[in-house]
Scaffold this motif. Structure first.
Motif, PDB file in Angstrom:
ATOM      1  N   GLY A   1      41.047  16.629  61.154  1.00  0.00           N
ATOM      2  CA  GLY A   1      41.919  16.609  62.326  1.00  0.00           C
ATOM      3  C   GLY A   1      41.968  15.249  62.998  1.00  0.00           C
ATOM      4  N   ASN A   2      43.042  15.041  63.730  1.00  0.00           N
ATOM      5  CA  ASN A   2      43.245  13.810  64.490  1.00  0.00           C
ATOM      6  C   ASN A   2      42.855  14.081  65.946  1.00  0.00           C
ATOM      7  OD1 ASN A   2      44.172  11.572  65.904  1.00  0.00           O
ATOM      8  ND2 ASN A   2      46.127  11.458  64.817  1.00  0.00           N
ATOM      9  N   PRO A   3      41.788  13.458  66.450  1.00  0.00           N
ATOM     10  CA  PRO A   3      41.374  13.732  67.835  1.00  0.00           C
ATOM     11  C   PRO A   3      42.383  13.295  68.882  1.00  0.00           C
ATOM     12  CG  PRO A   3      40.089  11.931  66.893  1.00  0.00           C
ATOM     13  CD  PRO A   3      40.881  12.528  65.763  1.00  0.00           C
TER      14      PRO A   3
ATOM     15  N   LYS B   1      43.104  14.895  53.330  1.00  0.00           N
ATOM     16  CA  LYS B   1      44.187  14.034  53.812  1.00  0.00           C
ATOM     17  C   LYS B   1      43.870  13.435  55.163  1.00  0.00           C
ATOM     18  CE  LYS B   1      49.174  14.126  54.746  1.00  0.00           C
ATOM     19  NZ  LYS B   1      50.385  14.995  54.771  1.00  0.00           N
ATOM     20  N   GLY B   2      43.337  14.246  56.082  1.00  0.00           N
ATOM     21  CA  GLY B   2      42.979  13.772  57.412  1.00  0.00           C
ATOM     22  C   GLY B   2      44.166  13.579  58.327  1.00  0.00           C
ATOM     23  N   SER B   3      43.864  13.252  59.579  1.00  0.00           N
ATOM     24  CA  SER B   3      44.856  12.936  60.613  1.00  0.00           C
ATOM     25  C   SER B   3      45.818  14.085  60.899  1.00  0.00           C
ATOM     26  CB  SER B   3      45.648  11.682  60.232  1.00  0.00           C
ATOM     27  OG  SER B   3      46.252  11.101  61.383  1.00  0.00           O
TER      28      SER B   3
ATOM     29  N   GLY C   1      38.120  15.783  87.751  1.00  0.00           N
ATOM     30  CA  GLY C   1      37.042  14.963  87.224  1.00  0.00           C
ATOM     31  C   GLY C   1      36.862  15.146  85.728  1.00  0.00           C
ATOM     32  N   LEU C   2      36.995  16.394  85.243  1.00  0.00           N
ATOM     33  CA  LEU C   2      36.882  16.646  83.812  1.00  0.00           C
ATOM     34  C   LEU C   2      38.035  16.018  83.050  1.00  0.00           C
ATOM     35  CD1 LEU C   2      35.727  20.383  83.771  1.00  0.00           C
ATOM     36  CD2 LEU C   2      34.335  18.347  83.388  1.00  0.00           C
ATOM     37  N   ARG C   3      39.248  16.105  83.615  1.00  0.00           N
ATOM     38  CA  ARG C   3      40.404  15.509  82.943  1.00  0.00           C
ATOM     39  C   ARG C   3      40.311  13.990  82.916  1.00  0.00           C
ATOM     40  NH1 ARG C   3      42.972  19.327  86.194  1.00  0.00           N
ATOM     41  NH2 ARG C   3      43.725  17.735  87.647  1.00  0.00           N
ATOM     42  N   ASP C   4      39.896  13.401  84.026  1.00  0.00           N
ATOM     43  CA  ASP C   4      39.864  11.945  84.123  1.00  0.00           C
ATOM     44  C   ASP C   4      38.856  11.326  83.165  1.00  0.00           C
ATOM     45  OD1 ASP C   4      41.771  12.169  86.073  1.00  0.00           O
ATOM     46  OD2 ASP C   4      40.386  11.863  87.759  1.00  0.00           O
ATOM     47  N   SER C   5      37.842  12.087  82.793  1.00  0.00           N
ATOM     48  CA  SER C   5      36.809  11.556  81.912  1.00  0.00           C
ATOM     49  C   SER C   5      37.097  11.812  80.440  1.00  0.00           C
ATOM     50  CB  SER C   5      35.450  12.176  82.270  1.00  0.00           C
ATOM     51  OG  SER C   5      35.476  13.591  82.067  1.00  0.00           O
ATOM     52  N   ALA C   6      38.265  12.413  80.128  1.00  0.00           N
ATOM     53  CA  ALA C   6      38.604  12.754  78.746  1.00  0.00           C
ATOM     54  C   ALA C   6      39.943  12.132  78.358  1.00  0.00           C
ATOM     55  CB  ALA C   6      38.687  14.275  78.586  1.00  0.00           C
ATOM     56  N   PRO C   7      40.153  11.876  77.076  1.00  0.00           N
ATOM     57  CA  PRO C   7      41.473  11.419  76.625  1.00  0.00           C
ATOM     58  C   PRO C   7      42.535  12.479  76.905  1.00  0.00           C
ATOM     59  CG  PRO C   7      39.809  11.064  74.931  1.00  0.00           C
ATOM     60  CD  PRO C   7      39.177  11.929  75.990  1.00  0.00           C
ATOM     61  N   ALA C   8      43.773  12.064  76.856  1.00  0.00           N
ATOM     62  CA  ALA C   8      44.878  12.980  77.144  1.00  0.00           C
ATOM     63  C   ALA C   8      45.013  14.030  76.052  1.00  0.00           C
ATOM     64  CB  ALA C   8      46.180  12.201  77.283  1.00  0.00           C
ATOM     65  N   VAL C   9      45.374  15.224  76.465  1.00  0.00           N
ATOM     66  CA  VAL C   9      45.726  16.292  75.535  1.00  0.00           C
ATOM     67  C   VAL C   9      47.118  15.999  74.982  1.00  0.00           C
ATOM     68  CG1 VAL C   9      46.227  18.760  75.381  1.00  0.00           C
ATOM     69  CG2 VAL C   9      44.283  17.960  76.743  1.00  0.00           C
ATOM     70  N   ALA C  10      47.319  16.239  73.688  1.00  0.00           N
ATOM     71  CA  ALA C  10      48.603  15.918  73.072  1.00  0.00           C
ATOM     72  C   ALA C  10      49.722  16.835  73.557  1.00  0.00           C
ATOM     73  CB  ALA C  10      48.493  15.998  71.556  1.00  0.00           C
TER      74      ALA C  10
ATOM     75  N   GLY D   1      48.877  23.295  57.499  1.00  0.00           N
ATOM     76  CA  GLY D   1      48.293  21.969  57.392  1.00  0.00           C
ATOM     77  C   GLY D   1      47.618  21.475  58.646  1.00  0.00           C
ATOM     78  N   CYS D   2      47.448  22.336  59.634  1.00  0.00           N
ATOM     79  CA  CYS D   2      46.748  21.962  60.857  1.00  0.00           C
ATOM     80  C   CYS D   2      45.257  22.275  60.727  1.00  0.00           C
ATOM     81  CB  CYS D   2      47.297  22.727  62.066  1.00  0.00           C
ATOM     82  SG  CYS D   2      49.040  22.437  62.422  1.00  0.00           S
ATOM     83  N   VAL D   3      44.467  21.658  61.589  1.00  0.00           N
ATOM     84  CA  VAL D   3      43.103  22.110  61.830  1.00  0.00           C
ATOM     85  C   VAL D   3      43.178  23.041  63.036  1.00  0.00           C
ATOM     86  CG1 VAL D   3      40.765  21.442  62.495  1.00  0.00           C
ATOM     87  CG2 VAL D   3      42.059  20.022  60.898  1.00  0.00           C
ATOM     88  N   ALA D   4      42.720  24.277  62.873  1.00  0.00           N
ATOM     89  CA  ALA D   4      42.881  25.275  63.925  1.00  0.00           C
ATOM     90  C   ALA D   4      41.520  25.724  64.440  1.00  0.00           C
ATOM     91  CB  ALA D   4      43.665  26.475  63.413  1.00  0.00           C
ATOM     92  N   LEU D   5      41.363  25.688  65.749  1.00  0.00           N
ATOM     93  CA  LEU D   5      40.130  26.103  66.411  1.00  0.00           C
ATOM     94  C   LEU D   5      40.390  27.381  67.193  1.00  0.00           C
ATOM     95  CD1 LEU D   5      39.652  23.078  65.773  1.00  0.00           C
ATOM     96  CD2 LEU D   5      38.455  22.900  67.943  1.00  0.00           C
ATOM     97  N   ASN D   6      39.576  28.388  66.962  1.00  0.00           N
ATOM     98  CA  ASN D   6      39.684  29.667  67.657  1.00  0.00           C
ATOM     99  C   ASN D   6      38.499  29.764  68.613  1.00  0.00           C
ATOM    100  OD1 ASN D   6      40.585  32.194  68.357  1.00  0.00           O
ATOM    101  ND2 ASN D   6      39.924  33.200  66.466  1.00  0.00           N
ATOM    102  N   VAL D   7      38.783  29.760  69.908  1.00  0.00           N
ATOM    103  CA  VAL D   7      37.747  29.543  70.919  1.00  0.00           C
ATOM    104  C   VAL D   7      37.422  30.817  71.683  1.00  0.00           C
ATOM    105  CG1 VAL D   7      37.166  28.265  73.032  1.00  0.00           C
ATOM    106  CG2 VAL D   7      38.434  27.134  71.185  1.00  0.00           C
ATOM    107  N   GLU D   8      36.134  31.101  71.813  1.00  0.00           N
ATOM    108  CA  GLU D   8      35.651  32.152  72.706  1.00  0.00           C
ATOM    109  C   GLU D   8      35.074  31.502  73.960  1.00  0.00           C
ATOM    110  OE1 GLU D   8      32.668  35.534  71.436  1.00  0.00           O
ATOM    111  OE2 GLU D   8      34.742  35.875  70.837  1.00  0.00           O
TER     112      GLU D   8
END
Length: 318
Positions: free
Chosen positions: A158-160, A82-84, A186-195, A119-126
């Motif tokens: 997933g929808n980036p 389905k995507g998005s 600097g890291l935030r300014d160089s990336a799109p906004a977090v939803a 129905g989400c794409v879920a990332l589990n981060v270490e």
């Protein structure tokens, strides 16, 4: 699986009574009480897992060069097709010194499993740990994982543009630091906004007070110089937090974490009440999970209780 929106609703009456007993004394022996909670929820989470996966898991994907800069992706075939879909990027706790994305093969996989079922794409981060990787390494790893997600989540459906950062305990500190600490601008300014961001039982103040059971972890991560703690605490920079926000605390928290969460919510709320622009006027949300403690507030995911998960899905869709 039986589902319930009642706090502790997936537990037996006996276990609910035991949780009620340890709640008021949670902070006196956190390690023992934590183990009790893990032991209570693990069989329920295992039963949900063993019912048969409705999704695929891609394990140990590198988002950086360090051996701990790894993540797992949970997504169903339907979501991929389905995507998005909304993306949930979860960052576990562990007092800055310990913890893993899959503590016993169940916790914290359970968080990602539940959101994948919805129905989400879920990332589990270490992420890297102190003392090898002191402040702001955890927040830098959140930024790196987010950058990986921006590039790759579409491959999993997933929808980036719909990536939500969710952090528990120390993981919540790392998420909050990434989103509001001037050092990471600097890291935030160089990336799109977090939803959006959900901070669950997050350590939002660096303190080494005598009754902080994780003071050693705070020192290891934030450094030995206590005069720097205020500048390194997310609460100090809360007025600059411009991401849609949901703060979650348990009724029975590790000392002060509930107060820090409430203070963070209040400062963000006050800043937005005086800010211009519709995007900044969206009020943050605050949820206190009655009956729950610092561990069960995440250990209960995918056990049958859906109260917090449903509230988070509502926040995502607002």
């Amino acid at each position: 699986m039986h589902t319930s929106q009642e706090p502790l609703g997936s537990l037996s009456a006996t276990l609910r009574q035991r949780f009620a007993q340890i709640g008021p004394v949670w902070g006196r022996d956190i390690n023992t009480h934590r183990d009790l909670v893990i032991d209570a929820y693990s069989p329920l989470v295992a039963a949900a897992r063993d019912e048969g996966e409705s999704f695929e898991v891609a394990r140990e994907i590198a988002y950086g060069d360090h051996e701990r800069q790894r993540l797992d992706v949970f997504a169903s075939a339907q979501t991929r097709e389905k995507g998005s879909a909304d993306v949930v990027l979860f960052v576990h706790g562990g007092a800055f010194l310990r913890g893993s994305k899959s503590f016993n093969g169940l916790i914290y996989d359970n968080v990602s499993r539940w959101f994948a079922r919805q129905g989400c794409v879920a990332l589990n981060v270490e992420y890297r740990l102190a003392p090898e990787a002191p402040y702001p390494a955890g927040a830098e790893d959140v930024a790196a994982a987010f950058t990986w997600a921006l590039k790759h989540v579409a491959e999993f459906g997933g929808n980036p543009r719909r990536i939500f950062l969710v952090g528990h305990s120390a993981g919540g500190a790392h998420v909050a630091t990434y989103l509001c600490d001037p050092l990471l601008a600097g890291l935030r300014d160089s990336a799109p906004a977090v939803a959006g961001a959900v901070l669950i039982s997050a350590r939002l103040v660096a303190d080494v007070l005598p009754d902080n059971p994780n003071a050693a972890g705070v020192r290891a991560y934030f450094g030995a110089d206590e005069t720097r703690y205020a500048a390194r605490s997310p609460l100090t920079h809360a007025a600059h937090f411009d991401t849609p926000l949901m703060v979650v605390v348990a009724e029975y928290e590790n000392p002060y974490l509930d107060a820090y969460g409430a203070a963070f919510f209040e400062r963000v709320l006050q800043a937005r009440q005086h800010a211009g622009g519709a995007a900044l006027k969206r009020a943050p949300r605050f949820v206190q999970m009655l009956g729950h403690n610092h561990t069960s507030v995440v250990a209960h995911f995918d056990s049958g209780e859906t109260l917090l998960g449903d509230a988070m899905l509502g926040f995502f869709s607002a």
